[in-house]
Scaffold this motif. Structure first.
Motif, PDB file in Angstrom:
ATOM      1  N   ASN A 293       0.936  -1.288  -0.177  1.00  0.00           N
ATOM      2  CA  ASN A 293      -0.152  -0.242   0.081  1.00  0.00           C
ATOM      3  C   ASN A 293       0.621   1.168  -0.324  1.00  0.00           C
ATOM      4  OD1 ASN A 293      -1.707   2.495   0.349  1.00  0.00           O
ATOM      5  ND2 ASN A 293      -2.965   0.442   1.675  1.00  0.00           N
ATOM      6  N   LYS A 294       1.042   1.849  -1.311  1.00  0.00           N
ATOM      7  CA  LYS A 294       1.499   2.749  -1.246  1.00  0.00           C
ATOM      8  C   LYS A 294       1.670   4.388  -0.658  1.00  0.00           C
ATOM      9  CE  LYS A 294       3.523   6.494  -4.763  1.00  0.00           C
ATOM     10  NZ  LYS A 294       3.007   6.808  -6.504  1.00  0.00           N
ATOM     11  N   ASP A 295       0.217   4.408  -0.013  1.00  0.00           N
ATOM     12  CA  ASP A 295       0.105   5.590   0.944  1.00  0.00           C
ATOM     13  C   ASP A 295       1.141   5.092   1.728  1.00  0.00           C
ATOM     14  OD1 ASP A 295      -0.550   7.121  -1.198  1.00  0.00           O
ATOM     15  OD2 ASP A 295      -2.814   6.580  -1.496  1.00  0.00           O
ATOM     16  N   ILE A 296       0.149   3.787   2.507  1.00  0.00           N
ATOM     17  CA  ILE A 296       0.615   3.555   4.474  1.00  0.00           C
ATOM     18  C   ILE A 296       2.100   3.672   4.508  1.00  0.00           C
ATOM     19  CG2 ILE A 296       0.416   2.029   5.428  1.00  0.00           C
ATOM     20  CD1 ILE A 296      -2.776   1.312   4.612  1.00  0.00           C
TER      21      ILE A 296
ATOM     22  N   ASP B  73       7.167   7.941   6.739  1.00  0.00           N
ATOM     23  CA  ASP B  73       7.629   9.348   6.727  1.00  0.00           C
ATOM     24  C   ASP B  73       7.787  10.074   8.414  1.00  0.00           C
ATOM     25  OD1 ASP B  73       7.626  10.188   4.549  1.00  0.00           O
ATOM     26  OD2 ASP B  73       5.968  11.026   4.552  1.00  0.00           O
TER      27      ASP B  73
ATOM     28  N   GLN C  77       4.421   5.050   3.245  1.00  0.00           N
ATOM     29  CA  GLN C  77       5.342   6.316   2.886  1.00  0.00           C
ATOM     30  C   GLN C  77       4.514   7.760   4.194  1.00  0.00           C
ATOM     31  OE1 GLN C  77       3.543   7.413  -1.288  1.00  0.00           O
ATOM     32  NE2 GLN C  77       5.685   8.182  -1.708  1.00  0.00           N
ATOM     33  N   SER C  78       3.784   7.328   4.338  1.00  0.00           N
ATOM     34  CA  SER C  78       3.228   7.477   6.209  1.00  0.00           C
ATOM     35  C   SER C  78       3.660   7.169   7.070  1.00  0.00           C
ATOM     36  CB  SER C  78       1.773   7.901   5.852  1.00  0.00           C
ATOM     37  OG  SER C  78       1.245   8.003   7.626  1.00  0.00           O
TER      38      SER C  78
END
Length: 268
Positions: free
Chosen positions: A166-169, A175, A171-172
């Motif tokens: 899951n790209k968004d998770i 970060d 990256q989150s």
């Protein structure tokens, strides 16, 4: 926040240095119901002392009063139960939150981490693919200074996110880990697969950075030959840095000549 979460503890940092002594610094936590009224008083005093008009201070004072009135009004008129709670419930349904996750979330909203902890640990035991529970625990542990437990939970959450791709998770979480300076404490597998993830999505500078971190932390790691080779290829083909590409190639030739020979033949 002061009206609705007055029991929530807010962490402050302090630094005091009287030049004839050593500096004193650290952190402390006090309740929002105590901290924010002090801040409000500070803004009023600042408005009175500043010249010529104290506009910025009065803007803060006005915003604070407006927010306090909204908070009180929500309590008096029951707007939360009428409008907000149904929307929250609908969001929980869409996110497929279990009853334990909902209850844990309620405890956290009240600023009670003690009540939330056993529920979140229970969710981890019952829902091994749940990302939210280990993430919430990681934040709680880090806030309480329990870095070892925080790292374990971040590793768990990151591992699940990488498996789900899951790209968004991913990256989150990355970060968040970076912000807390915990990247170097990630597990070997997670660090390698995180670098590969950024490599795959075309964020090559970030990929090289994580590959390099892996190389520093795991001098005899099981992915080390692949890591050095990927660094060589990224500098050579993507980042246009032949000097660093050659250094990586030299290191690979020195440490893993067999692998270099194998990969060179396969590329031919």
């Amino acid at each position: 926040f002061m009206i609705r979460h007055y029991k929530t503890k807010v962490r402050f940092a302090y630094f005091l240095w009287i030049f004839i002594t050593r500096p004193f610094f650290g952190t402390f936590s006090i309740y929002a119901g105590v901290a924010f009224p002090i801040w409000f008083l500070q803004q009023i005093l600042g408005a009175g002392w500043s010249t010529p008009t104290g506009t910025a201070y009065w803007a803060h004072v006005g915003g604070f009063i407006f927010g306090a009135l909204v908070g009180v009004s929500m309590n008096i008129f029951g707007w939360e139960k009428q409008y907000i709670e149904p929307m929250v419930e609908e969001s929980f349904e869409k996110l497929k939150f279990s009853s334990k996750m909902r209850e844990a979330n309620t405890w956290l909203e009240l600023g009670d981490t003690v009540g939330a902890l056993p529920l979140l640990l229970g969710v981890i035991g019952e829902e091994p693919e749940n990302i939210d529970a280990p993430l919430m625990l990681a934040r709680i542990y880090h806030e309480e200074g329990q870095d070892r437990d925080a790292v374990n939970m971040y590793n768990k959450a990151l591992s699940i996110a990488l498996i789900k791709d899951n790209k968004d998770i991913v990256q989150s979480i990355y970060d968040e880990i970076n912000e807390k300076n915990l990247l170097e404490k990630m597990a070997e597998n997670n660090l390698y697969h995180l670098a590969s993830f950024y490599d795959k999505i075309g964020q090559f500078e970030e990929a090289v950075k994580i590959y390099a971190t892996y190389g520093q932390l795991f001098p005899v790691g099981k992915f080390r030959p692949k890591v050095i080779y990927r660094i060589h290829l990224l500098y050579k083909d993507k980042l246009n840095n032949p000097e660093l590409a050659q250094k990586a190639l030299d290191l690979l030739n020195k440490e893993f000549p067999y692998w270099l020979s194998k990969w060179s033949k396969s590329s031919e």
